[in-house]
Scaffold this motif. Structure first.
Motif, PDB file in Angstrom:
ATOM      1  N   GLN A  53     -24.343 -82.713 -66.643  1.00  0.00           N
ATOM      2  CA  GLN A  53     -23.736 -81.914 -67.699  1.00  0.00           C
ATOM      3  C   GLN A  53     -24.440 -82.164 -69.042  1.00  0.00           C
ATOM      4  O   GLN A  53     -24.687 -81.229 -69.801  1.00  0.00           O
ATOM      5  CB  GLN A  53     -22.246 -82.236 -67.842  1.00  0.00           C
ATOM      6  N   ALA A  56     -27.787 -80.369 -69.031  1.00  0.00           N
ATOM      7  CA  ALA A  56     -27.602 -78.923 -69.204  1.00  0.00           C
ATOM      8  C   ALA A  56     -27.201 -78.605 -70.642  1.00  0.00           C
ATOM      9  O   ALA A  56     -27.689 -77.639 -71.232  1.00  0.00           O
ATOM     10  CB  ALA A  56     -26.542 -78.408 -68.228  1.00  0.00           C
ATOM     11  N   SER A  59     -30.245 -78.765 -72.908  1.00  0.00           N
ATOM     12  CA  SER A  59     -31.056 -77.553 -72.788  1.00  0.00           C
ATOM     13  C   SER A  59     -30.411 -76.384 -73.534  1.00  0.00           C
ATOM     14  O   SER A  59     -31.061 -75.689 -74.323  1.00  0.00           O
ATOM     15  CB  SER A  59     -31.251 -77.207 -71.314  1.00  0.00           C
ATOM     16  N   THR A  60     -29.124 -76.178 -73.300  1.00  0.00           N
ATOM     17  CA  THR A  60     -28.393 -75.070 -73.922  1.00  0.00           C
ATOM     18  C   THR A  60     -28.400 -75.178 -75.442  1.00  0.00           C
ATOM     19  O   THR A  60     -28.705 -74.211 -76.149  1.00  0.00           O
ATOM     20  CB  THR A  60     -26.931 -75.044 -73.416  1.00  0.00           C
ATOM     21  N   THR A 118     -21.662 -71.111 -72.460  1.00  0.00           N
ATOM     22  CA  THR A 118     -22.412 -71.764 -71.381  1.00  0.00           C
ATOM     23  C   THR A 118     -21.954 -73.206 -71.214  1.00  0.00           C
ATOM     24  O   THR A 118     -21.735 -73.676 -70.092  1.00  0.00           O
ATOM     25  CB  THR A 118     -23.934 -71.715 -71.681  1.00  0.00           C
ATOM     26  N   SER A 122     -19.545 -75.208 -68.027  1.00  0.00           N
ATOM     27  CA  SER A 122     -20.048 -76.362 -67.281  1.00  0.00           C
ATOM     28  C   SER A 122     -19.023 -77.486 -67.185  1.00  0.00           C
ATOM     29  O   SER A 122     -19.229 -78.453 -66.453  1.00  0.00           O
ATOM     30  CB  SER A 122     -21.328 -76.905 -67.938  1.00  0.00           C
TER      31      SER A 122
END
Length: 156
Positions: A53, A56, A59-60, A118, A122
């Protein structure tokens, strides 16, 4: 004489502190990487994110910060154009700058909200509940003092 000596000593001590009180000219703004790392670290601590998580989210939020940074630069340029238009009483320049400001602001809000969506998707159900409480209290994962649209994710 003793009073004069004490006054001189106090003055000298006060003057010696002045350079220490001046702001450092070597301070640089944090990089996108540093901003995102700090944000993800706060969210990890608050929500107990897994390593997947957190990766991610990194990145987001890196994509978001990169996009928003470019928009901020463009907004600064438009603000300068607006000031010039106001100072020269240029109605079409004012209208153009106002339109550009609206467009850029919409792009910023979209980038921030898309990143929030986003990230939110998650999260586990338990993490979402905690995150909603954080959002409602104003304690989202953004840096202290950042009260912008970011962090304004889903509310009940």
């Amino acid at each position: 004489m003793k009073a004069l000596s004490g006054w001189i000593t106090l003055t000298l001590l006060s003057c010696s502190l002045v350079p220490a009180q001046q702001p450092s000219s070597t301070h640089t703004a944090p990089t996108i990487t540093e901003l995102v790392a700090a944000r993800v670290a706060r969210l990890t601590k608050l929500l107990t994110l897994t390593s997947a998580q957190a990766a991610a989210a990194t990145s987001t939020f890196t994509i978001e910060e990169t996009t928003v940074s470019a928009i901020r630069t463009n907004l600064a340029t438009v603000k300068t154009a607006l000031t010039t238009a106001i100072e020269t009483n240029n109605g079409s320049g004012i209208a153009s700058a106002a339109t550009q400001t609206g467009t850029l602001t919409a792009q910023r809000v979209q980038a921030e909200a898309s990143a929030e969506a986003t990230f939110y998707l998650s999260l586990t159900a338990t993490q979402r509940t905690i995150y909603q409480e954080l959002l409602a209290s104003g304690l989202h994962g953004n840096p202290p003092g950042d009260h912008g649209p970011r962090g304004g994710g889903p509310h009940k």
